[in-house]
Enzyme design. Sequence first.
Site, mmCIF file in Angstrom:
data_model
loop_
_atom_site.group_PDB
_atom_site.id
_atom_site.type_symbol
_atom_site.label_atom_id
_atom_site.label_comp_id
_atom_site.label_asym_id
_atom_site.label_seq_id
_atom_site.Cartn_x
_atom_site.Cartn_y
_atom_site.Cartn_z
ATOM 1 N N SER A 287 -11.863 14.121 -2.578
ATOM 2 C CA SER A 287 -11.521 14.425 -1.264
ATOM 3 C C SER A 287 -12.568 14.232 -0.714
ATOM 4 O O SER A 287 -13.935 14.413 -1.048
ATOM 5 C CB SER A 287 -11.092 15.778 -1.356
ATOM 6 O OG SER A 287 -11.221 16.347 -0.017
ATOM 7 N N LYS A 293 -11.894 19.351 -5.880
ATOM 8 C CA LYS A 293 -10.507 19.056 -6.266
ATOM 9 C C LYS A 293 -10.475 17.958 -7.342
ATOM 10 O O LYS A 293 -11.158 16.999 -7.296
ATOM 11 C CB LYS A 293 -9.755 18.494 -5.280
ATOM 12 C CG LYS A 293 -9.387 19.705 -4.208
ATOM 13 C CD LYS A 293 -8.688 19.290 -2.824
ATOM 14 C CE LYS A 293 -7.113 18.874 -3.606
ATOM 15 N NZ LYS A 293 -6.292 18.167 -2.401
ATOM 16 N N ASN A 295 -7.792 15.450 -7.749
ATOM 17 C CA ASN A 295 -6.238 15.172 -7.283
ATOM 18 C C ASN A 295 -5.499 14.116 -8.257
ATOM 19 O O ASN A 295 -6.352 13.125 -8.724
ATOM 20 C CB ASN A 295 -6.295 14.313 -6.013
ATOM 21 C CG ASN A 295 -6.722 15.137 -4.893
ATOM 22 O OD1 ASN A 295 -6.212 16.316 -4.965
ATOM 23 N ND2 ASN A 295 -7.657 14.590 -3.908
ATOM 24 N N ARG A 327 22.655 -22.988 2.902
ATOM 25 C CA ARG A 327 21.252 -22.453 2.837
ATOM 26 C C ARG A 327 21.355 -21.334 4.163
ATOM 27 O O ARG A 327 21.628 -21.712 5.126
ATOM 28 C CB ARG A 327 20.211 -23.207 3.115
ATOM 29 C CG ARG A 327 18.763 -22.575 3.045
ATOM 30 C CD ARG A 327 17.640 -23.691 3.025
ATOM 31 N NE ARG A 327 17.807 -24.708 2.100
ATOM 32 C CZ ARG A 327 17.067 -25.815 2.080
ATOM 33 N NH1 ARG A 327 16.227 -26.055 3.166
ATOM 34 N NH2 ARG A 327 17.575 -26.913 1.252
#
Lengths: 455, 455, 455, 455
Positions: A287, A293, A295, A327
């Site tokens: 982070s 952290k 994550n 088409r």
Amino acid sequence: MPSDASSPDFFSAGGLLSPVTGGIDGASDHAVAFAMVTAELALLRAFAREGLAPAAVGEVAWEAQREPWFDLDVAGLARASVADGNPVIPLLPQVRARIAAIDPEASIWVHRGATSQDILDTALMMVGADICSRIDHLLRAVEGGVLRLAQQHRDDPAVARTLTQHAVPTTIGLRAARWLDALGRVRRRLASVATQLPAQLGGAGGTLASFVELFGEDAAAALPGAFALELGLRAPDAPWHTDRWPILELGDALVAVVAALGVVGSDVAQLARTELGEVSVAGGGGSSAMPQKQNPVDAVLLRSAAMRAPGLAATLHLAAGLAVDERPDGAWHAEWPALQELLRLALGSGTRAAALTSQLTLHPDRARENLELTGGLVVSERLALVLVPRIGRERFDALIVAAAAEGGLADRVRALPEAAGLDVDALLDPEQYTGLAGRITEQAVRRALQDGIRP
Amino acid sequence: MPSDASSPDFFSAGGLLSPVTGGIDGASDHAVAFAMVTAELALLRAFAREGLAPAAVGEVAWEAQREPWFDLDVAGLARASVADGNPVIPLLPQVRARIAAIDPEASIWVHRGATSQDILDTALMMVGADICSRIDHLLRAVEGGVLRLAQQHRDDPAVARTLTQHAVPTTIGLRAARWLDALGRVRRRLASVATQLPAQLGGAGGTLASFVELFGEDAAAALPGAFALELGLRAPDAPWHTDRWPILELGDALVAVVAALGVVGSDVAQLARTELGEVSVAGGGGSSAMPQKQNPVDAVLLRSAAMRAPGLAATLHLAAGLAVDERPDGAWHAEWPALQELLRLALGSGTRAAALTSQLTLHPDRARENLELTGGLVVSERLALVLVPRIGRERFDALIVAAAAEGGLADRVRALPEAAGLDVDALLDPEQYTGLAGRITEQAVRRALQDGIRP
Amino acid sequence: MPSDASSPDFFSAGGLLSPVTGGIDGASDHAVAFAMVTAELALLRAFAREGLAPAAVGEVAWEAQREPWFDLDVAGLARASVADGNPVIPLLPQVRARIAAIDPEASIWVHRGATSQDILDTALMMVGADICSRIDHLLRAVEGGVLRLAQQHRDDPAVARTLTQHAVPTTIGLRAARWLDALGRVRRRLASVATQLPAQLGGAGGTLASFVELFGEDAAAALPGAFALELGLRAPDAPWHTDRWPILELGDALVAVVAALGVVGSDVAQLARTELGEVSVAGGGGSSAMPQKQNPVDAVLLRSAAMRAPGLAATLHLAAGLAVDERPDGAWHAEWPALQELLRLALGSGTRAAALTSQLTLHPDRARENLELTGGLVVSERLALVLVPRIGRERFDALIVAAAAEGGLADRVRALPEAAGLDVDALLDPEQYTGLAGRITEQAVRRALQDGIRP
Amino acid sequence: MPSDASSPDFFSAGGLLSPVTGGIDGASDHAVAFAMVTAELALLRAFAREGLAPAAVGEVAWEAQREPWFDLDVAGLARASVADGNPVIPLLPQVRARIAAIDPEASIWVHRGATSQDILDTALMMVGADICSRIDHLLRAVEGGVLRLAQQHRDDPAVARTLTQHAVPTTIGLRAARWLDALGRVRRRLASVATQLPAQLGGAGGTLASFVELFGEDAAAALPGAFALELGLRAPDAPWHTDRWPILELGDALVAVVAALGVVGSDVAQLARTELGEVSVAGGGGSSAMPQKQNPVDAVLLRSAAMRAPGLAATLHLAAGLAVDERPDGAWHAEWPALQELLRLALGSGTRAAALTSQLTLHPDRARENLELTGGLVVSERLALVLVPRIGRERFDALIVAAAAEGGLADRVRALPEAAGLDVDALLDPEQYTGLAGRITEQAVRRALQDGIRP
């Protein structure tokens, strides 16, 4: 894709805001452009193979194929595609010029009798086949990692959660086995689709009239097969200009891959929650503000892909259903970028899942701790099966409510006269209420091994 | 966007398979990266403006803003974004290095107290505001062209088609007036959203705790406003990390623009059909095989955008509804590429529509011919209103059925004794059954003129 | 909706597989059918009001409106709608018959000059307006409940989670405040849309030619306004047969409501996890097998709605963008069931959210316990701001890594010579690092109170 | 579905605003409720078959199955489903009561060891299998009609339109052949999925622990197969509570059916345009205002379904990708109504397509007239192949431009000295430039005949 055509960033696309595809080298604009070139060159070779053009034309095409095509001005093609609505028309002068540089007489054979859709549809199939093959490898790696987890933790108990609440015991092994079965199924589905992807060669209106004019009926009829053969694609039963089954079946298989990996991501993201702590990820994303952290970034990105892919597949379904005329007036055009992004999402999901599962650590101890959190209530289903016949539903429910509010489940059960003779400790032991978890895990492992997956 | 930061292709993205966005220079990966840089620099200026950092820090930021940022390695950022799940973290060293090159002491202020989401959300708002402003100009140009058509062809009769069939008469003017009203409405809606786009500044958990730690409560409370002011965005009422209204309201307004232009494209594509021939397009796209065709490419691309945009908006709605916790585990990440592509689609649609309507030729003569195709039956609603009271529903229906099968409507009506005294020619004249078409057209024109639109 | 028309199940629809809408009585097939009847009757009253039909016609219409319409054969209408593609045509004989039963001469005025789309579009707007008003009340109730939580728990600390991991401290109050702001915004947006919903009255081709034929230009021009007035809808600027802004703006506002409630549901479902335990729900859904569970059913259903609504809104966007001709060949028909289901989903979400929030219990003690789980690391952002300037980034990161692995954060900080003089206990106290949480909560509460919300 | 259980409206659902499903009797709420009952009863029979319950329990279940279940209070179940989040729990007392009325002792076996998801998932598979079988029959009928068209009009020339413009000649036969191939493919895909639909029987956490507790491991392991056998479903490899492949593969096959029929509808709607007139529909829907119109209502409804189905399939894909834990917190619930509506849309599309193609009239004369509209320019691709080698690209383009502006193509070609010796009439004859249209048509017809389709 011939590897000699690749330069460092040739096949990778930006995707600054799509980290799940960050740095993957597939289905980029360059890859698509190169596939269009390859389709054009394969048509020359098909002409030569069928004896419709001089053999030299085929040789020139091979030579051109070996050339580096790094310097294709893909951004310029994108700009130029606006005028005619597709990138094939502006590509043609570049292809003709390179062929002419090798052999001026061969250049008249470029794109002869073909229409833009022949080249673009075929190029999408080639890119699709390439991505399918890469996803196959990635999924096998993911399955290998998951297989290992299923084996190692076959009998490690954990809690099964339903509607977010602790429900009954299960095993870590069974959790992994569910992923394993799911991944194997979507891998086989994708592989089955990949082998059926057809080349497109129908000419302006899907009648091959231009090829009939140039070469006669029988030669024209043989040409799509020869063209497909040059590219390793299937010969089409018929032109599929407005019957978009190859796009749909490919897209559906891709979104199923993304969904199966989305489940892995969703489970990992949940189990990695600070409060649950049953898995941890290696090298988890940091982070910019919080150094502590870890994550579960790969899991989060798998979930983001699972949220994005459905909208892309929906665009494919819609476009297929509005493919009017010979088409269509927009439905065809809506399809290309949706398929391209879906290919990239599926490839990116495979890449992230391989990274995730190669370094996923499970924590059976935390799983066991969590299993104890409800003080034994996690086996109340079993208790009901055993006790209700003895004490009735009413007394049983009262017992559970009391235990839920104040604890003491084991003592409350032991205090029941009707429970005399029951092995209450065994009855309340979550590890003794995992049903067929071991057996089902075993079967999934066996299926994966039979399918060639190795831990 | 400061223009001095742009190099030829800085803001344009590939989009090889998305001709509707071909060559447009907005919301590209570079544009987003540059907006992130701008947000980081604006934070330095906000610190200085509020007296929290030395004035020199603000000056350094201005100087850095004036620098060319062409050489941002955006592909590298995309690759590096995988590890942490977003592109802000790998961008920071580049920003710090440039600031340090100007003034080493200033670099410690970069990203101080901020979180990735502050920068990325703010950058998306900046890019969004820029694109909104450009779409506004494009829509005004489109409306100008449509206004001209409404005025020139106010009373030119044409057939109203419902469920593909000729229904009743209308006017070319009214058709244009419907486009005009629709475009004005989506333009004003987008403009209204654009003025409300907020900056984001909440820190890691949306509490601004880091800024309070650094500067105290009151200074922290003032900072989001100062930051927004530097960027021309609105000061947020509160951090909106998980309340994604700015994304949703922007996305909804964009998809409405694409839809309104999709109607123009759909109408033009239909009216340009060889059999209808009521419009023709200048410089229509050619074909690699059929030199005679004038494909209404811009109209077709508008339709392709109208088919793609809903899936992207759906991704935004979904992501907003699953924005759990204080920063969600995938929903946030799913949002960025969907919004980016939606911005590009809306801008591309505006660009194509401006090209289309600037050179659209209407053919009132063909419209009149088409109106005659049903031999007068196109006014059978009017006939019913006049004749049913005279001859009853049963005889009237028989008359219409006969005329539909064998023609001769006028003679059949004249042959009715009950029609004596009716001016049958007038009754059957489609031009005399256009109701309030002229009046409604006039009102739409007046509304557009009052809104500043000029032909 | 006049209440005298309702019988117990008249307005409720099945929805066996859609528990989020279970038992709600809005936007059912009966409600739509009744709205179509009401629109037909209002047209009679508008004729009378404008002096175009005898006054008695208006009185008859009022009388018919007061009648019970329970016995409308709605299933029969659905079957009969296939032939003509919409339910208005088969409804007309039923309406004519009832009017004729009151006054045979009045029945010729039924549907006079109108087209199916006038009635169906108008009926959808009426149902839409009714549902908007009910959602408004429900949201106000939800906001009242949330406001109470924000006030009661303004300063109760909790952990902010980002990407599933503990990030920094926040407060329960701020969490509630974020919901409160989000809900207020979507409520005001919906209310703003609701006041603009227009009636539709354009006749077969949107020119009002039939009304001009019957009544002359000026009377025809006045009729849409009179019609709208009878129904409490806005007079349309012009017919909007192919300019579907009312459907889009309504749909967008509804999906935003569902998304805002989806966030509440997602947060509650997470916080109710057995391991987190920060909220509990009253009367939570049980299980057929596990008597101890308290499933957060309402929260789960809110999430299911947030997953379903985007696909419905996408259908509306698509249909709006393909609204070709003067009445489109499928796009119009695709819109009705999508809007109906979206109305029901939003109303159902509001109903479930009101039930959820009226009995939601927060557990500040558990929130506090969770906040302690990381042994103080949850304030490492703050530590970094304080310590990095003293000991450098490298030593700081090492300290955090060590504390994360082996604990003892406080002691490690105290052991730093550079930390002498710091109040380490205060520094590590999560409650002292909630930044502006209290202030932002206060502001959100004040905004809600000013908006008339009461706890 | 046992036919003796059906009353007139038991299986049909309202769908007032969904004319494409108007009056179809499949996948209604009643049908789903009855399937849930059937699943519960099959579990009793499976217990008896495996010797786990007395034989009498199985007989009671057969008897109960034969009973009429018309009076199931489905609306009441829907209301009651809110509390627990699914309709199985409130259904149980009704089932128990009926079993008890036959044999009080048998009622304790109802739902024994099972969980709601076992019943609901299994019921969805049963309804799915039933609808698949009905769609199979409908598609065969549609293909029969289309086969007849392909044969009858094998060589009738028509114009191929690309991007709305006349491109080159084709045949009516080839147009039908394209539909034929597409329909055969989606039919086979659906049939292949239908044979694989599995029962669900895993108990509360997918471990079958309750069945192990009651009956022992081996008996528990055999139970899912016995349960499936009773219902004609496949025995599951393993519980698929969170591995939603059966839902996804079914949904994908259904949306492909809707898309293939959407192409038929889109083509018919275009070809039925007043100006094109190449098809007409029998009993086309009328208009409340315009008696002369023959709206191609079935085609329009097929298109509306093709616009709605993608959003529903997207919901299934999303739900599959977010199927977290052992039973997900919303994703499971989002899936049911989406699948139900998709089943109904596909069945409704098949019904409408069968009606459409059974009475579709083609107009080869109008097709031929349209082919002449460009004065021969429709073969300019062929002209280019023949003339460019003789006169060069520049002169050729000038010739085409002149002919496009002023006509006289044949004379201009004849006037070329280089064209001496060419059979200009043959060269310009569209019927002689249809390439392999006949051959491709023939092959598609042969494939259909081999697949058992009969005209």
